[in-house]
Design an enzyme around this catalytic site. Structure first.
Site, mmCIF file in Angstrom:
data_model
loop_
_atom_site.group_PDB
_atom_site.id
_atom_site.type_symbol
_atom_site.label_atom_id
_atom_site.label_comp_id
_atom_site.label_asym_id
_atom_site.label_seq_id
_atom_site.Cartn_x
_atom_site.Cartn_y
_atom_site.Cartn_z
ATOM 1 N N PRO A 112 7.413 -1.136 8.670
ATOM 2 C CA PRO A 112 8.108 -1.616 7.476
ATOM 3 C C PRO A 112 8.617 -0.445 6.625
ATOM 4 O O PRO A 112 7.922 0.565 6.494
ATOM 5 C CB PRO A 112 7.049 -2.422 6.730
ATOM 6 C CG PRO A 112 5.815 -2.422 7.558
ATOM 7 C CD PRO A 112 6.036 -1.609 8.785
ATOM 8 N N ALA A 115 6.831 1.299 2.913
ATOM 9 C CA ALA A 115 5.594 0.565 2.646
ATOM 10 C C ALA A 115 4.354 1.440 2.795
ATOM 11 O O ALA A 115 3.238 0.941 2.848
ATOM 12 C CB ALA A 115 5.505 -0.638 3.569
ATOM 13 N N GLY A 116 4.542 2.750 2.892
ATOM 14 C CA GLY A 116 3.388 3.645 2.980
ATOM 15 C C GLY A 116 2.951 3.920 4.399
ATOM 16 O O GLY A 116 1.916 4.548 4.634
ATOM 17 N N ASP A 164 3.544 13.583 6.183
ATOM 18 C CA ASP A 164 4.112 12.476 6.972
ATOM 19 C C ASP A 164 4.818 12.972 8.217
ATOM 20 O O ASP A 164 4.649 12.430 9.310
ATOM 21 C CB ASP A 164 5.187 11.747 6.150
ATOM 22 C CG ASP A 164 4.604 10.813 5.122
ATOM 23 O OD1 ASP A 164 3.485 11.070 4.670
ATOM 24 O OD2 ASP A 164 5.288 9.835 4.795
HETATM 25 O O1 PMV Z 1 4.717 6.171 1.102
HETATM 26 P P1 PMV Z 1 4.931 7.303 2.057
HETATM 27 O O2 PMV Z 1 4.574 6.957 3.466
HETATM 28 O O3 PMV Z 1 6.319 7.892 1.922
HETATM 29 O O4 PMV Z 1 3.914 8.471 1.641
HETATM 30 C C1 PMV Z 1 4.103 9.219 0.456
HETATM 31 C C2 PMV Z 1 2.957 10.176 0.290
HETATM 32 C C3 PMV Z 1 3.007 11.046 -0.952
HETATM 33 O O5 PMV Z 1 1.854 11.890 -0.913
HETATM 34 C C4 PMV Z 1 2.945 10.199 -2.224
HETATM 35 C C5 PMV Z 1 4.264 11.913 -1.025
HETATM 36 C C6 PMV Z 1 4.308 12.993 0.042
HETATM 37 O O6 PMV Z 1 5.427 13.443 0.359
HETATM 38 O O7 PMV Z 1 3.256 13.443 0.534
#
Ligand code: PMV
Length: 333
Positions: A112, A115-116, A164
């Site tokens: 998704p 959505a993390g 990521d």
């Molecule tokens: O929501 P995502 O999967 O883009 O993760 C973001 C993670 C953060 O630590 C908030 C930002 C980052 O670039 O590490």
């Protein structure tokens, strides 16, 4: 045609704090984005995205910086997806020194958006890999991760960690602290993901934490506390230290991490309610994953109870078990 895929990820610990140089431990999961690339004989880029939303869309443009074409889907969706594809095309062109290379690109993703679960990192990693291979260059995985990081940072105004993109390129569990990125050994954890159907705005959420941290010393302390928590968590993850009860301890730390993230203002009602549903179902622990604001939580439960509870939790649209993805980028064709 050249095809690459790359996995999404969950954060076991450390999102947000990782932006300020604290360590984080993301873990790749078996939900992948697949990008197919065919070189064109002009400098146009045509992108077809079939699974990024229920609608899907196709756009064609000349050069990476030309105006956006008219398409009949929400502008924010096109912008989000196209931003990362544009940046991946730029990185691929630079890597092979072909600034005017054109591509037909097709993206399919079961992750998704926003959505993390690292959808943008997976699309960026797979896109750079497929585009460079299509032009006859195979990038070493670390260079691929580095270019994917630069692409993400460009889209997110420099507000991105390497976590990521490194995790998606390498697969498995990784540890990222500033520029120091390494693979770590981790057991195959019984991860369960709950998704509220929504998304958070990573840039906005990161900016919110940055502002809190600048205003209050205790917010800055919260960020460094998350770093300390990660250092404790990685010791428990180390298979050499694995002991009876380590799942319970990992879960406790995930609960703690969620509380700290909530105090930094990045949780939401639906994330909290999924976290509590998981805990009440007997999960060892549960926390939001990624930027927050909406999207996904991750829980630790070897029994079917959390999965079942999440399926009946108001606000949870989808729940699934997430297997650790041992492969990072995969060269499919
Ligand atoms: O929501 P995502 O999967 O883009 O993760 C973001 C993670 C953060 O630590 C908030 C930002 C980052 O670039 O590490």
């Amino acid at each position: 045609m050249t095809v690459s895929s790359a996995p999404g990820k969950v954060y076991l610990f450390g999102e947000h704090a990782v932006v300020y140089g604290e360590p984080a431990v993301p873990c790749a999961i078996e939900r992948r984005a697949t990008v197919s690339v065919e070189a064109r004989d002009d400098d146009h880029v045509r992108v077809e995205a079939s699974d990024l939303s229920l609608d899907g869309f196709t756009v064609e443009y000349a050069g990476a910086t030309d105006g956006r074409p008219d398409v009949d889907v929400p502008a924010s969706l096109v912008e989000a997806a196209m931003g990362y594809v544009d940046a991946a095309v730029e990185q691929a062109r630079e890597a092979v020194d072909r600034p005017d290379a054109g591509f037909d690109i097709s993206v399919e993703s079961s992750i998704p958006l926003g959505a993390g679960l690292g959808s943008s990192a997976a699309v960026t990693v797979a896109g750079i890999d497929a585009a460079t291979r299509e032009l006859g260059h195979e990038l070493p995985v670390r260079e691929l991760a580095n270019r994917a990081y630069r692409a993400e940072a460009a889209v997110q105004d420099g507000q991105a960690s390497r976590a990521d993109t490194f995790c998606s390129a390498l697969g498995g569990a990784v540890r990222v602290e500033g520029d120091d990125c390494r693979a770590i050994e981790a057991p195959n954890l019984p991860l369960v993901v709950g998704f509220d159907g929504g998304a958070g705005d990573t840039g906005e959420l990161v900016a919110g934490v940055r502002a809190l941290k600048a205003e209050y010393d205790f917010a800055a302390d919260t960020v460094s506390t998350i770093g300390n928590l990660v250092r404790t968590g990685e010791q428990i993850l180390d298979p050499e230290n694995e002991a009876e009860g380590s799942l319970a301890e990992l879960g406790r730390l995930m609960n703690f991490n969620h509380g700290l993230l909530a105090s930094l203002g990045v949780s939401s009602r639906s994330l909290d309610s999924m976290v509590w549903a998981a805990r009440e179902a007997g999960a060892h622990g549960a926390k939001l994953t990624g930027a927050g604001g909406g999207g996904c939580i991750v829980a630790l439960d070897p029994t079917p109870e959390t999965l079942t509870a999440l399926q009946f939790t108001p606000g949870c649209e989808e729940a699934f078990r997430a297997e650790l993805a041992t492969d990072g980028v995969r060269r499919e064709a």
